[in-house]
Scaffold this active site. Structure first.
Site, PDB file in Angstrom:
ATOM      1  N   GLY A  49     -10.554  -3.898 -18.422  1.00 35.77           N
ATOM      2  CA  GLY A  49     -10.223  -5.156 -19.059  1.00 35.77           C
ATOM      3  C   GLY A  49     -11.424  -5.906 -19.586  1.00 35.77           C
ATOM      4  N   GLU A 101     -10.762   5.083 -16.086  1.00 38.67           N
ATOM      5  CA  GLU A 101      -9.309   5.127 -15.881  1.00 38.67           C
ATOM      6  C   GLU A 101      -8.790   6.502 -15.483  1.00 38.67           C
ATOM      7  OE1 GLU A 101     -10.206   1.488 -18.141  1.00 38.67           O
ATOM      8  OE2 GLU A 101     -10.811   3.579 -18.345  1.00 38.67           O
ATOM      9  N   ASP A 144      -7.625   2.402 -22.030  1.00 41.04           N
ATOM     10  CA  ASP A 144      -6.810   1.605 -22.945  1.00 41.04           C
ATOM     11  C   ASP A 144      -7.583   0.391 -23.445  1.00 41.04           C
ATOM     12  OD1 ASP A 144      -6.700   0.294 -20.437  1.00 41.04           O
ATOM     13  OD2 ASP A 144      -4.686  -0.487 -20.818  1.00 41.04           O
ATOM     14  N   GLY A 195      -8.936  -4.859 -15.245  1.00 43.32           N
ATOM     15  CA  GLY A 195      -7.694  -5.575 -15.035  1.00 43.32           C
ATOM     16  C   GLY A 195      -7.311  -5.542 -13.569  1.00 43.32           C
TER      17      GLY A 195
END
Length: 356
Positions: free
Chosen positions: A116, A139, A147, A67
């Protein structure tokens, strides 16, 4: 001067084709892209002429490297965290929709696939890895957590391999992804155009993939599978580190690997490590939608905290790779604070049902 669209949405033969089109940014996913992809997927779900969807990245370097973390960081620092959380909400809705998509969804992953990109591919039925495939969920390196459905997918990987990936951010190639189930097929990069042409032409998707797939071999972690399962099978980060430290001290075939792994883990955000471990404990009993709702709770708290901003600063902004985590040590992390990250939030997102 015309600006290239950031995502291309095309209908070719029997296929809806999604091309992530930000090659200079390694096809990083942003909110405008999410807002283009989801409505088209919903339309294709209802279109009888479209019998499968193919998603790919432009260029040769990346499927999708994650992302747009820097934009989220900037919004948070500017006091606009609610806008940043809006991106996560809409991205998670897209992830959930992919997971329940009613037609074959084929991700052609030939390059970097992180964050992402994982969310755009991991929840679909078919995940095809090419020669350039490079996967990680890094992350914890930036004070975040794995996530976009990592809570659902990673605990389900065999031999605690998903826990290993979540806590270390280790990069893996196609053979390892195939061995653990992250990739459903491995196809040589040179055969990707022919594979896409066959999917566009119609016919049975399973058979088309079978006609193009190869056996990638055992992968780099095959000889360490039992060790990883034992070490990362413990329910606490501290116990995992203790197992790694013991192996490093006693030597043996996994001594150097254990020492290096423990050393790298101790550089990560202690809070992120504990959050990721809690994800792994909870996620195995939850469906994808419930996992994404849980992640929305966590990211809301993370965006109001310290380590995400410090991690992005150290890795992506100043690039000094010297984050000052708060707290800085694992034994200083309050388990009650970690648990509170998973508590309900006001006006929780109700993920949209398939076909909505």
């Amino acid at each position: 001067m015309t600006t290239e669209p950031e995502v291309l949405l095309e209908e070719k033969g029997a296929a809806g084709i999604i091309t992530l089109n930000r090659p200079k940014a390694l096809n990083a996913l942003n909110l405008p892209m999410v807002r283009e992809i989801l409505p088209r997927l919903r339309a294709w779900a209802k279109d009888p002429t479209i019998t499968r969807v193919v998603i790919k990245g432009s260029g040769e370097k990346a499927f999708c490297a994650g992302g747009d973390v820097r934009s989220i960081y900037d919004l948070g620092l500017a006091g606009r965290a609610e806008e940043a959380l809006g991106f996560f909400r809409e991205e998670y809705v897209l992830n959930d929709y992919i997971g329940s998509f009613s037609k074959p969804y084929v991700a052609l992953i030939d390059g970097i696939c992180m964050g992402g990109g994982f969310g755009l591919s991991a929840h679909g039925a078919h995940r095809v890895a090419g020669d350039r495939y490079l996967f990680a969920m890094p992350e914890v390196n930036i004070g975040l957590f794995p996530d976009v459905g990592g809570t659902h997918v990673l605990p389900r990987l065999p031999g605690a391999f998903g826990v290993f990936l979540a806590l270390t951010g280790t990069r893996i190639r196609a053979a390892e992804a195939y061995a653990c189930g992250l990739a459903t097929d491995v196809v040589p990069s040179v055969a990707f155009p022919a594979l896409e042409d066959a999917l566009v032409a119609g016919g049975d998707v399973e058979q088309i993939l079978a006609d193009h797939r190869i056996d990638p071999g055992p992968g780099a972690f095959a000889d360490r599978a039992d060790f990883i399962a034992d070490a990362f099978g413990h329910p606490e980060v501290s116990a995992i580190l203790a197992a790694l430290d013991k192996a490093a001290t006693t030597g043996g075939p996994h001594g150097e690997f254990a020492a290096a792994t423990a050393r790298e883990m101790r550089l990560r955000s202690p809070t992120s490590l504990c959050i990721a471990m809690e994800q792994m404990r909870r996620g195995g009993a939850l469906d994808l939608g419930a996992c994404l709702k849980l992640e929305l709770r966590v990211v809301t708290r993370v965006m109001a905290g310290h380590d995400f901003y410090e991690g992005v600063r150290a890795v992506l902004v100043d690039r000094d790779n010297a984050p000052k985590w708060q707290p800085s040590k694992l034994d200083e992390v309050d388990s009650a604070v970690i648990a509170a990250h998973f508590d309900p939030i006001p006006n929780e997102l109700e993920l949209l049902a398939p076909g909505a």
